[in-house]
Design an enzyme around this catalytic site. Structure first.
Site, mmCIF file in Angstrom:
data_model
loop_
_atom_site.group_PDB
_atom_site.id
_atom_site.type_symbol
_atom_site.label_atom_id
_atom_site.label_comp_id
_atom_site.label_asym_id
_atom_site.label_seq_id
_atom_site.Cartn_x
_atom_site.Cartn_y
_atom_site.Cartn_z
ATOM 1 C CB CYS A 1 -21.123 2.682 -46.414
ATOM 2 S SG CYS A 1 -19.455 2.224 -45.847
ATOM 3 C CG ASP B 1 -16.097 8.519 -51.600
ATOM 4 O OD1 ASP B 1 -17.065 9.283 -51.804
ATOM 5 O OD2 ASP B 1 -15.873 8.022 -50.476
#
Length: 232
Positions: free
Chosen positions: A7, A134
């Site tokens: 990412c 997350d």
């Protein structure tokens, strides 16, 4: 085979290095962040990538209509809803985005504090292709470099997996990604700070080490994350 997303891609050199190392997907942060890029820069990078690459836009609290235009304009194959998007809105995102991949981010610390908040997302899980777990904080939604409480979160992960594939993120690195895969048996992993030289700039050696470590784990019966790589 486990799904690996690198990412916070900000430039073509890093993008190509990640793909050469074996990444399945690249993430582009299109919201306020130290790693964000403009829509124009994202479109330029995406235009130069192989069509087989998954290009995932990371967005926060966009409307379904605005997001549908964004993914079409810059060539995204999927989105990561990384904000406070309510579970009841997920069917609207599915209708707006069609077959494009939709991953909803949930914060593990919040779920540990209030497990019941997961219920509505699971009731709407048919509208998404996966949940990314997350370890965001009050200061930052992601990219903190901190892991969440893996062992206390394990029952939450197992519960999610009964409904929808799980992607593990938050503080992953070449040193611990194999442990995360062994513990959680996720369909995918996602990394930002663990493979960086500085925010937004990848360390290509760490990218290769991360992907090699993830691929080396025996991962029998792995799950598939959602729809095809290149929906039209």
């Amino acid at each position: 085979m486990i799904w690996i997303k690198i990412c916070a891609t900000t430039n073509l050199d890093d993008a190509l290095a990640s793909l050469d190392a074996g990444a399945n997907a690249l993430g582009f942060i299109l919201t306020e962040s130290s790693r964000c890029i403009t829509v124009e820069t994202a479109a330029q990078i995406i235009a130069a990538l192989p069509t087989s690459t998954e290009k995932i836009g990371v967005v926060v609290n966009e409307t379904p209509e605005a997001l549908a235009k964004l993914v079409s304009d810059i060539g995204l194959t999927g989105v990561q809803l990384h904000g406070d998007e309510p579970a009841g809105q997920l069917p609207e995102f599915r209708r707006a985005l069609g077959l494009r991949k939709i991953v909803k981010t949930l914060q593990a610390p919040e779920l540990l504090d209030a497990p019941d908040t997961l219920d509505e997302y699971l009731r709407n899980s048919k509208s998404i292709d996966g949940i990314l777990l997350d370890s965001g904080s009050l200061a930052a939604r992601g990219g903190t470099g901190q892991t969440f409480d893996w062992h206390n979160a394990l029952p939450i992960v197992e519960r999610i997996k009964q409904h929808v594939p799980v992607v593990i993120a938050g503080g992953l690195s070449p040193a611990n990604v194999a442990d995360a895969i062994r513990l959680f048996d996720p369909c995918g992993v996602d990394v930002v700070s663990g493979v960086e030289l500085s925010p937004g700039k990848k360390d290509h050696a760490k990218v290769r080490a991360f992907i090699a470590a993830a691929r080396a784990v025996c991962h029998e019966g792995s799950r598939t994350l959602g729809r095809g790589n290149n929906p039209s």
